[in-house]
Design a protein around this motif. Sequence first.
Motif, PDB file in Angstrom:
ATOM      1  N   PHE A  30      -6.711  15.396   7.968  1.00  0.00           N
ATOM      2  CA  PHE A  30      -6.460  15.506   9.430  1.00  0.00           C
ATOM      3  C   PHE A  30      -5.013  16.160   9.473  1.00  0.00           C
ATOM      4  CE2 PHE A  30      -5.261  13.627  13.187  1.00  0.00           C
ATOM      5  CZ  PHE A  30      -6.198  14.119  14.125  1.00  0.00           C
ATOM      6  N   ASN A  57      -0.224  16.114   7.019  1.00  0.00           N
ATOM      7  CA  ASN A  57      -1.535  15.875   6.797  1.00  0.00           C
ATOM      8  C   ASN A  57      -1.860  14.378   6.697  1.00  0.00           C
ATOM      9  OD1 ASN A  57      -4.065  15.431   5.660  1.00  0.00           O
ATOM     10  ND2 ASN A  57      -3.812  16.465   3.860  1.00  0.00           N
ATOM     11  N   GLY A  59      -4.731  12.724   6.968  1.00  0.00           N
ATOM     12  CA  GLY A  59      -5.818  12.420   6.442  1.00  0.00           C
ATOM     13  C   GLY A  59      -6.035  11.713   5.296  1.00  0.00           C
ATOM     14  N   ALA A 132      -6.408  23.933  13.185  1.00  0.00           N
ATOM     15  CA  ALA A 132      -5.581  23.039  13.997  1.00  0.00           C
ATOM     16  C   ALA A 132      -4.443  23.887  14.792  1.00  0.00           C
ATOM     17  CB  ALA A 132      -4.870  21.758  13.106  1.00  0.00           C
TER      18      ALA A 132
END
Length: 161
Positions: A30, A57, A59, A132
Motif C-alpha cells: 500500500f 509502503n 502494506g 499511486a
Amino acid sequence: MANPTSKLLISMLVALFSVSCSLASADVPFIVANKKATLNRLKSGAERVSVSIDIYNQGTSTAYDVSLVDDHWPQNLFDVISGNTSQSWERLDAGGILSYSFELEGKVKGMFYGSPAVITFRIPTKSALQEAYSTPILPLDVLAERPPEKKFEWVSFLPIF
C-alpha cells in the motif's frame, strides 16, 4: 420468522463482509507518497525550488519495479538544476521508505500550481502495473516580490540592564 427477502439481504451482507475482510487482510503493498516543495531565493535574484518526495509502503508485502515520475514542471517555466524528475528502484519492502529530491530554478514570475507525482509499482500476484499519487503541493509564488525580513528587529525591544 423472517421473510425470504430479508434472509437474502442478510446473506448478501454477510458475503460482502467476508469478501471485504479477505481483501483487507490480503498480502499487498500500500503506497503512500508525500511531495513537498520549498522556494529558496538566491542573492543573485534567482529562485530555486527544492522538491522532495517520500514514498512509504504501508502494506504487508514488497512492491517491485517502483518508479516515480514528476514531470509536471514545464520547461518554459523551470530548469532542472540537480537531479531528475523521475527515478526508479528495484523494490520497496513492507514498512519501508524511499526518499528522492531534485532542484529546479524558476525562470518566469508568477503562481505555479503543481500536480501530484505518479508512482507505479508491481505486485507479484498481478501482471498490471499499479499506480499511486503523491500529495499535491501548495501553490508556489515563483519570483514574487517579497519585503525583506527584519530578523533582528526584535532585538531593539529588549531592555538593556
